[in-house]
Structure formats: C-alpha cells, structure tokens
Motif scaffolding. Structure first.
Motif, PDB file in Angstrom:
ATOM      1  N   ASN A 120       6.979   3.380 -11.714  1.00 42.78           N
ATOM      2  CA  ASN A 120       6.950   4.582 -12.528  1.00 42.78           C
ATOM      3  C   ASN A 120       7.853   4.632 -13.766  1.00 42.78           C
ATOM      4  N   ASP A 149       4.310  -5.871 -13.685  1.00 46.03           N
ATOM      5  CA  ASP A 149       5.796  -6.132 -13.763  1.00 46.03           C
ATOM      6  C   ASP A 149       6.471  -5.586 -12.278  1.00 46.03           C
ATOM      7  N   ALA A 150       6.186  -4.346 -11.869  1.00 45.43           N
ATOM      8  CA  ALA A 150       6.443  -3.841 -10.737  1.00 45.43           C
ATOM      9  C   ALA A 150       5.979  -4.752  -9.560  1.00 45.43           C
ATOM     10  N   ALA A 167       7.736  -7.768  -9.260  1.00 42.31           N
ATOM     11  CA  ALA A 167       9.309  -7.696  -8.588  1.00 42.31           C
ATOM     12  C   ALA A 167       9.195  -7.065  -6.775  1.00 42.31           C
ATOM     13  N   PHE A 168       8.231  -6.284  -6.794  1.00 44.81           N
ATOM     14  CA  PHE A 168       8.019  -5.860  -5.364  1.00 44.81           C
ATOM     15  C   PHE A 168       7.888  -7.134  -4.365  1.00 44.81           C
ATOM     16  N   ARG A 181       2.658  10.195 -15.761  1.00 43.90           N
ATOM     17  CA  ARG A 181       2.304  10.586 -14.237  1.00 43.90           C
ATOM     18  C   ARG A 181       3.139  11.914 -13.673  1.00 43.90           C
ATOM     19  N   ALA A 200       0.728  -1.220   0.031  1.00 38.67           N
ATOM     20  CA  ALA A 200       0.066  -0.002   0.080  1.00 38.67           C
ATOM     21  C   ALA A 200       0.836   1.317  -0.108  1.00 38.67           C
ATOM     22  N   CYS A 201       2.003   1.090   0.617  1.00 37.18           N
ATOM     23  CA  CYS A 201       2.975   2.381   0.521  1.00 37.18           C
ATOM     24  C   CYS A 201       3.797   2.503  -0.708  1.00 37.18           C
ATOM     25  N   GLN A 202       3.566   1.528  -1.663  1.00 31.87           N
ATOM     26  CA  GLN A 202       4.471   1.795  -2.789  1.00 31.87           C
ATOM     27  C   GLN A 202       3.555   2.693  -3.965  1.00 31.87           C
ATOM     28  N   ASP A 203       4.060   3.901  -3.761  1.00 31.72           N
ATOM     29  CA  ASP A 203       3.293   5.053  -4.529  1.00 31.72           C
ATOM     30  C   ASP A 203       3.192   4.743  -5.970  1.00 31.72           C
ATOM     31  N   GLY A 204       4.288   3.927  -6.671  1.00 28.32           N
ATOM     32  CA  GLY A 204       4.091   3.787  -7.943  1.00 28.32           C
ATOM     33  C   GLY A 204       3.521   2.578  -8.522  1.00 28.32           C
ATOM     34  N   ILE A 205       2.933   1.626  -7.439  1.00 28.32           N
ATOM     35  CA  ILE A 205       2.196   0.437  -8.090  1.00 28.32           C
ATOM     36  C   ILE A 205       0.706   0.774  -7.674  1.00 28.32           C
ATOM     37  N   LEU A 206       0.067   0.762  -8.993  1.00 30.76           N
ATOM     38  CA  LEU A 206      -1.224   1.012  -8.992  1.00 30.76           C
ATOM     39  C   LEU A 206      -2.120  -0.261  -8.501  1.00 30.76           C
ATOM     40  N   GLY A 263       4.609   5.994   0.832  1.00 30.42           N
ATOM     41  CA  GLY A 263       3.314   5.949   1.001  1.00 30.42           C
ATOM     42  C   GLY A 263       2.789   7.154   2.139  1.00 30.42           C
ATOM     43  N   PHE A 283       9.162   1.590  -7.498  1.00 35.08           N
ATOM     44  CA  PHE A 283       8.511   0.596  -8.398  1.00 35.08           C
ATOM     45  C   PHE A 283       7.327   0.967  -9.199  1.00 35.08           C
ATOM     46  N   ARG A 331      10.877  -9.450  -3.899  1.00 30.42           N
ATOM     47  CA  ARG A 331      11.702  -8.808  -3.057  1.00 30.42           C
ATOM     48  C   ARG A 331      11.069  -8.930  -1.536  1.00 30.42           C
TER      49      ARG A 331
END
Lengths: 462, 462
Positions: B168, A284-285, A288-289, B133, A238-244, B369, B166, A292
């Motif tokens: 972007n 993809d992101a 990968a996340f 974005r 949820a804190c990954q701002d770039g993963i929609l 986040g 991740f 990790r």
C-alpha cells in the motif's frame, strides 16, 4: 425432426451440415472426463447454425420451435462437461460470429456473446487500460457468452469471487425459445436466471461485463520443498490485502516437474510450486512478503529475458493444469472441490491425502468475502466406481465436489433443483427445446439426488 | 536552542517566526480529544521552516542537528493525535511546499510529501483514470506524507486493508537527522521503518504510491430501523466480492439525524444508516443486493439532482463523523476500536452496548484477508477517568482500542515497543531530535505499558 424443412426456412443464415464438421463442433472438452467420454462420445447435432446477429437468432429459434427441433447454444466449445453438446441432436447454435465489442466505458464493456475473452481485453486495454475481471484458463479461445453460460470463475476470482456473485455480470440480453421469441434484458438478481444455466433457458445475444484496471501481470513461480508450505504460503499471500495478484495456484510435486514441460528447467522433481500473477506495481511488496515467508522465487517473468515458448501462468492453472497432465499421462483426470473457510488448509491436507492417486492442485479465491481455495486435484483414473468413491469421501469429509464427470447442471453443481432457473425455463423454453438433458429438474422433477446414482438423460439411452 | 543562529544558517529557505502563526501551525486536530486538548494546548514550536525541495530539507536537518534543535515534520496538520505537534518546541518542518506530482504510470504515482490527496487524484485521473487506493476523510486537505507518517487507512480500506500492509506504499525517500543527513530509498519490508512513525525517524521527501482504477463513485445511504440490521447489512455488503464499493459506514441512530445536518431531509431521528460509496458499474448489483437484504435506499446521489451543499459520503465517515458530531455537541469525543474477525457483529452489539454514552459508528475494512470492522464510536465525554474505564472495558472484552487520547505511537497503537522503528531511529536520528516525545521506546525504554498510567513526556512537564 424435419431438418430439411428447417434448413429451407433458415435460408440466408449460415449453416453447416457436413456430418464430420457437425460432429466436431458438437463436442467440447468433455473428454477430460473418462466418464463423459464414454457417455457422450456418440453425441452429435444435425446442423450447425451460425447467426450473425440477434435478428437471425430470433429467426432460428422461431423456426426450430415450429419444427420441434432442439437447440444447443455453443460459443467456442471450451467447456469440460459437455455443456455445449446436443444430447438430443438438432441444431447446434454457434454464437461465434456474434463477436463484436460494441461499447467500452469506465468499468464496463458491451459485446456479443461470441467475443473471445482475449479479444475483448485487447480492445478494452487499447481503449482505456481496462480488462475483464475474470477469465478461465482458456482465455485465448473461450467466448464470453460460453464463459457466462457454462463457467463459474477462474483467473481473477482471487479478487472478485465467482461469475454468479452480484456484480460480476452487469447485463445480459436473452432470446426465449417460443413461437414468437422475446428479447429480454436481465440485470441485478434476474441475471441468476441464465448465468451458468448451459443455455437451457435462453440464448444470450449481448453481454455487459464489469471491467477492472488492466496491468501487465507478471508471472512468478514460488517453490517449496513441502506442499503444505506451498498451500500455507498461497493462503497467506491471498490474505495480503495490499498485494495485488490475479492468480494464486499451488500445485504439489511431482506434477510441476512432470507436466509443466516448458518450465522444466526452472523446476525439479520434488518441488511443489505456487504459480502467481502479480501486478507490476506490487512486485516489490510481493518479493518482500515471499522472502519473509521463506518462499523461493524460482521463476520471475520480469527477470527472465528469453520467455519464448513459455506459456503464460494462467495456462498452468485452473483446468490447464489438468490439460498439461493429461497430455503427458492420459490416465489422469480430475475433480473440483471446495475446501470451506476457515478450515481450508487442514482440509486440503486431510482430504487430498486420503487417496494415493490424488495430487493436490489448489486455486485460491475470494468466496463470500473470505479467502479460501477450490481444488482441481489431479486423479489417476482407474474405474468409475473408484472415482465415485473418492467423490463420496471428499463430501463425507465436508468438501463439496462440483463433479466434472456429470453433464447435468445439478450433478455438477449443488445437487438440488435451482428453482429460479427452473421457473425461468418454464417461461423461456416451454417446450424444453433448449439444450435438452442438462437440467434434471426439468427432465425428471421427482429425481432423487441422494440416490447415489448418476442421472441418465433418456435422450442418451441407446 | 539558539534559534537566531539557526535562522541565519537557513538563509534563503522560507521561514515563519510570527508567534501567532507559529502556534497555529504547531497544532493539528488534537482538540477532538478533550484529554489531548488539556495536555497539548500550550504546545508551540519556535519556527516554521518550509523547504521547497529535498536539498533544502537536507540543509535544514544538518543545521538543526548542529544546533541541537528538535524538528517536527508536518504536512497540513490534519492529524488527530498531536502527531505533528512539537512537544519540545524547535522547528516545525512544513513539507507543504513539496507538493509536486512527479510521475504517473500504470498503478503508480510519484509525488512530493506535501501533495494534497485530492490534488494527486485530480492529476492521476486526468492522466489515466487512476486514483489513490486509500485516503482519510480529510481527502481535500491532508497531504500524502502526513497520511503515510500519521495515518493508518480509511476510505478504500474495504478493498486494500491498511497503509502498513505490504503493497500500500511502494517506495519512500527519507532524509536522516545527522550531522551529514543521508537520503535513503526504502521499499518492501523496509517501509515499515517509517510508515506511521509520526516522522520520529526520518523526513519523507518523496513517495511512490500504488494507484487503483478511478471511478465516479456514487454516494448512497441505506436506512434501517435497527442498528444491528445496519451493521449486519454492512458486513454482508462488504462480503460481496463482486460489488465494488469504497466505503461502508454504519452509523447508529440518532447520530445521522442529529449530526448529518445537510442530509437531514433524507433522514429521521430513529434511523440508523449505512453510508456507502459504490462504483457506477456496480450500482445495479448493489441495488439488487440491498433489496434482497431489505435495506431501504434513502439517498442515492445518482438520482438526486440538486446535490448542492451536500458533503461527499467520505465526509460523513471515518473521523468526519466525529467532526460533525463535535460541531453540534462539543461534549462529544470518540474512540477507535477493532472488532476482531469473525465475531465483529456480536462484539459491536455487546461492547458498544455496555455504555449509555456511546453511539456506534463502524467502518468495514479488509483486515488480514478477512472482512471485519473498526469502530469510531461517538462518546459523550464526562471525565478522563470514565473514558479510561470505557477503554479498559473494550479491551477486556476483546476489542483492542487504538487510543486517540494519547500522543505517543505506542499508546495510540499496539502498546508495545516497535523494535524495527526503534532500531531505525537509532541510526536515522541518533540524537533523538525528530518529533521528540512521541516514541516511548526511545524516551523511556523501560516503560511499563501495563501500568495503567498515561505516559507523560518530560518535555511536557510544567
């Protein structure tokens, strides 16, 4: 109540008075709660009235006002707290026929209150690849007006917060309950007067909602051996701002295995999961996340060819998690808790862990700009006393409970008078005929929310 | 370096060797920094080479490798840290011609590295009402490849965080610097190898970027008598999950009045402002929220009929704030600071307030986040010693500085070796010919970042 006289006055407007049908359509999913089931089972209206447009709504309200007949508005009855149940009988006002999608523009849709959420999205997707920001798990059956009047958030809240946050409703048309009903247009801070008011202070006849870009969201389930790892992963995702994403739902073992029957072949008994909806261009992101973070993708709808019979991810989440559990084990009920930021993960572990009969179920959301989670913990019901004790211990530990075993706005919400809604009700429903019994502040202004008792609407006393 | 032999080998590829033009195109906006201006003013390449496609890039790299000629890639040269300046001379590889938008799909665009950000958006908006974005304030001139290789975020970071988060960037094609250059496709966590590496470890030949819904963003400026109120408002607005904005930029008095010349009629000397970009469908909510917070809307582009000559809001923000100040007062320079969550507002007041020569300029962003802010404080420059002292005091007070007065990746960034980028450079650029002097870890593996000294690339010693 002279229902017969009222019926004559409503000539030309669609009416249903078959008692069996009226009773059926006087109910919602209140029976998720054994407490509400006991309290509300006998509730029924006298008449279902289904106006086809705002002019008919005005006629109905004027007629009911003149006859002193209560009016309880209803969308499709998918609420869980008796929101749309007519505690004093009278008219159940079904807005289901007012379901037109009237206009679509960049970032906006205008529609009738009875439009089904999935139908709105079908129209806005076809028009311009847009969709509603927020929807409940009852996406395929709930109406937009009912969601606004009786809901609070859901799928999409991970991006946009709750329905009552500024900007998540653009405009509402509302008809007042007076001798000569007025039609009001509300926007900005005025929206607060009627959102999540259960229709106690006006009848919504048109809504304008913000839209977001629509994507073919991919359902993904990530598995963890320990629930605490699932919760931590959900929070980090949820804190990954770039993963929609549109949904991040951790559910503790053994609930997924026991209750997500159609997904059972992907699961095993000891597995806790995080149910996600991920934008295709974020996959993809996301993968990968997840790698990790040592999450194991156990289901990825984009890679499973035969998905026939599998419900969408959002029908494993929010209150559909409860529904699936209830279907397997009718003794299950639930609570709704908030784990305040920034201590959400510690609180989940500590508070949910206090009760042997609780299985954790979280929904990550944005809340006042922060990532945190609500809980809809599954609770094996024994007695109402024990349920109240659990509620009290959650709150004593700093986790507010939005009690789904109460039919009033206040007890299911902030346990205090909402002065704005109360003031608006004085203007918009001076006789208190709209959905009686749901706003304690109106029924009993001196009510003591700290009494520890449950409010009993006098109309329900038998 | 046998440049003449190299030129012969590049026959058929566009070349520029006029020394005046080569020098001009060996520069970026390094002169924002008086320190870099002193250090880099004499830097020039020997040759500008402008391949038109990936095959030509491969030819150029192979030829340069065989002749031992350094290659420094360049988009449109809008960076501020000498990212694209060839410290060891050699070839400046202009990717500007590779500017095709190759494919657009829901949530995605594929294009050449030289495509200008505004041009990409024009194409994606026309195609399907989508847009990038994130973009820097140099939206109208910067290339996407340069932004990825040399930038970090900007307008839109309030919704999506930074470029290196991740998701972007979706995919990059990269050509290695070897006798026989390889073409690699990078996605997921592999992207980290080349994003924000200044082209030190591969040449980007194609990018795939995520898109968001495009809106006709409305520029709004909100005024406050006290900067602390402006900062607090910006933070609170950023925390409104339902109000869609793309830019939230507080700037302290008297900077707006002194430097936002074209907006001066809306301003006065004592006014601190918050410059915003707001989605049209969020305007009602934005206005209601701003009223509640006692902000005064002093400019609303949707209500100002004659906007001729007014720059867009994003050209008042990020590094365009600095540019506007510099144009009026050439003694102004800037810093880049992070005010870590959750203490951002206190830190701004405390740390910026330490220095009489600093005027606060904040950019609210999502960061892991959370809502917090970067600062690009305007600094009245006196000496390099004083500038270093200011940097040190920011850091001593818990505010990391991304020093824009350094030309190396590490000193402008995390002050430590990026092991992933270093390892990738060993494979992708074994001879160290790509943009020499920018990666300390490569040039001087034993470098002590805590020495308090500035790294001096040996190629710059004179």
């Amino acid at each position: 109540m002279d229902i017969e006289a009222l019926k004559r006055e409503l000539d030309g407007i669609r009416i249903e008075d078959n008692p069996a049908i009226v009773q059926q359509r006087s109910r919602d999913f209140y029976w998720y709660s054994p407490v509400l089931k006991r309290q509300l089972e006998h509730v029924t209206g006298d008449l279902i009235v289904s106006p086809k447009d705002e002019a008919e709504v005005v006629r109905v309200l004027a007629a009911c006002f003149s006859h002193g007949v209560p009016v309880t508005p209803r969308g499709t009855g998918t609420g869980n707290y008796g929101q749309a149940m007519p505690l004093s009988g009278g008219v159940v006002l079904s807005l289901a026929e007012m379901n037109e999608v009237r206009a679509i523009a960049p970032g906006r849709v205008v529609c009738g209150p009875g439009a089904i959420l999935a139908d709105i999205d079908r129209a806005t997707k076809a028009h311009s690849a847009q969709e509603l920001r927020l929807h409940p798990s009852t996406y395929n059956t709930a109406s937009i007006g009912g969601f606004i009047a009786g809901g609070s958030g859901g799928v999409g809240s991970i991006n946009f917060g709750g329905l009552r946050d500024f900007g998540n409703v653009i405009r509402l048309r509302v008809v007042t309950m007076e001798a000569d009903p007025k039609v009001l247009e509300l926007s900005g801070e005025d929206l607060h007067k009627v959102t999540h008011a259960y229709g106690t202070n006006g009848i919504i006849t048109e809504v304008e909602m913000p839209l977001a870009a629509a994507y073919d969201w991919v359902d993904v389930i990530v598995g963890f051996d320990r629930f605490s790892d699932a919760a931590r992963y959900g929070n980090a995702l949820a804190c990954q701002d770039g993963i929609l994403t549109k949904l991040i739902t951790p559910v503790a073992a053994p609930a997924p295995w026991l209750y997500f029957k159609r997904h059972q072949k992907f699961l095993h008994e000891g597995l806790s999961v995080v149910v996600c909806m991920v934008a295709p261009h974020a996959l993809d992101a996301f993968r990968a996340f997840t790698r990790r973070e040592r999450g194991k993708v156990i289901f990825d709808a984009s890679l499973v060819e035969d998905r026939k019979g599998l419900p969408p991810a959002y029908e494993l989440a929010w209150n559909h998690t409860t529904l699936r559990a209830l279907r397997v084990d009718p003794s299950i009920t639930y609570l709704q808790s908030l784990y305040p930021f920034p201590h959400q993960l510690d609180l989940v572990e500590r508070v949910d862990g206090l009760f042997p009969e609780v299985t954790s179920h979280l929904e990550f959301v944005r809340f006042d700009g922060n990532i945190t989670c609500f809980g809809l913990p599954l609770v094996k019901f024994t007695t109402e006393q024990r349920l109240d004790e659990i509620v009290r211990l959650y709150e004593d530990n700093g986790c507010p409970i939005f009690n789904p075993h109460r039919y009033t706005l206040e007890e299911g919400g902030m346990k205090q008078t909402d002065e704005i809604q109360l003031a608006f009700k004085r203007r918009a429903d001076p006789q208190g005929l709209l959905n009686p019994g749901k706003m304690i502040a109106w029924e009993n202004p001196g009510y003591d929310y700290r009494s520890g008792k449950t409010f009993l609407f006098k109309g329900l006393e038998r």
